[in-house]
Design a protein around this motif. Structure first.
Motif, PDB file in Angstrom:
ATOM      1  N   ASN A  99      10.862 -15.866  18.257  1.00 22.43           N
ATOM      2  CA  ASN A  99       9.506 -16.027  18.772  1.00 22.43           C
ATOM      3  C   ASN A  99       9.368 -15.368  20.144  1.00 22.43           C
ATOM      4  N   LEU A 100      10.374 -15.563  20.980  1.00 22.61           N
ATOM      5  CA  LEU A 100      10.336 -14.957  22.307  1.00 22.61           C
ATOM      6  C   LEU A 100      10.408 -13.437  22.217  1.00 22.61           C
ATOM      7  N   ASP A 101      11.183 -12.941  21.251  1.00 21.30           N
ATOM      8  CA  ASP A 101      11.233 -11.493  21.018  1.00 21.30           C
ATOM      9  C   ASP A 101       9.842 -10.945  20.705  1.00 21.30           C
ATOM     10  N   MET A 102       9.071 -11.713  19.937  1.00 16.85           N
ATOM     11  CA  MET A 102       7.715 -11.283  19.596  1.00 16.85           C
ATOM     12  C   MET A 102       6.845 -11.177  20.842  1.00 16.85           C
ATOM     13  N   GLY A 103       7.083 -12.073  21.815  1.00 18.82           N
ATOM     14  CA  GLY A 103       6.328 -12.014  23.058  1.00 18.82           C
ATOM     15  C   GLY A 103       6.712 -10.847  23.943  1.00 18.82           C
ATOM     16  N   ALA A 104       7.908 -10.292  23.684  1.00 19.96           N
ATOM     17  CA  ALA A 104       8.423  -9.206  24.526  1.00 19.96           C
ATOM     18  C   ALA A 104       8.149  -7.828  23.936  1.00 19.96           C
TER      19      ALA A 104
END
Length: 251
Positions: A99-104
């Motif tokens: 999920n954090l990868d998607m934000g990055a």
């Protein structure tokens, strides 16, 4: 410090229906601004109109001194405006880390992404200890924390939060408020739409009270916090707004 973000004389709604009328708000760097009011007052519509999720009939959006009216959500993120919707704000079939990868996705360079992840896990250690857990298995408070963390990984200068405390019990709600304080202290401006008036105002610098799609009151959070925002008080504000069409009352 000057206002990093301002929405001026906003009229917005859905289809051909105007829900919010002539509302102006602003936020400075390192400031939390609360937009509160009863159900149906237009709080979320106002926030959504900033990024094009609701129809903007009139007014303009100013960010860092530039007119960005009509901006698309992806462009807003690239400029430094983060947004966390009330629902469907995580990918339940992905892990916390994914999920954090998607934000990055807009951050360039693996080193920059890795550094951003490290900063997020320092600010949100609860997520770091469970980075391989599926988002769908998280509690409501943990999901909300993940949604905010994912928005923060892009290092926004302004963070828009839509009802972040909705349906949360006191303990996770207070945890979210604590994270918001840390985000503010790091210099990010936060605009929070929230129905829990007293909790929102308790951490805010200033606030706006919306009733029936208009701004009934605005002022320093401490002075608004002292107001009696009982159901009867809101009904009284509604009556004033309908009968007189009053603009914001500055406290």
């Amino acid at each position: 410090m000057g206002a990093i973000f301002a929405a001026e004389k906003i009229a917005a709604g859905y289809g051909d229906v105007v829900i919010v009328h002539d509302i102006s708000i602003n936020a400075d760097e390192g400031e939390i601004v609360a937009i509160v009011g009863p159900n149906g007052s237009g709080k979320s519509t106002l926030l959504k109109s900033i990024l094009g999720f609701a129809r903007l009939f009139g007014g303009r959006i100013i960010y860092q001194g530039k007119d960005i009216t009509g901006i698309t959500p992806d462009r807003a993120v690239s400029l430094g405006i983060g947004y966390v919707p009330q629902i469907n704000n995580v990918f339940p079939n992905l892990t916390i880390s994914e999920n954090l990868d998607m934000g990055a996705y807009q951050i360039k360079g693996k080193a920059s992404i890795k550094a951003g992840m490290t900063e997020i896990y320092v600010m949100f250690p609860e997520l770091g200890t469970r980075k391989n857990a599926l988002a769908g298995n998280l509690s409501g408070g943990e999901r909300q924390m993940l949604a905010i963390a994912r928005a923060m990984i892009a290092q926004p200068k302004v963070l828009l939060l839509d009802e972040p405390l909705a349906s949360l019990s006191p303990k996770p709600a207070n945890a979210i408020l604590s994270k918001m304080q840390k985000i503010k202290e790091a210099g990010t401006a936060i605009i929070i739409v929230e129905q829990n008036v007293k909790k929102a105002l308790s951490i805010s610098n200033r606030g706006y009270v919306l009733v029936n799609g208009t701004c009934a009151m605005e002022g320093e959070a401490a002075s608004l916090f002292a107001e009696d925002f009982s159901k009867e008080r809101f009904l009284g504000l509604e009556a004033r707004g309908i009968d007189k069409g009053l603009p914001c009352v500055h406290n």
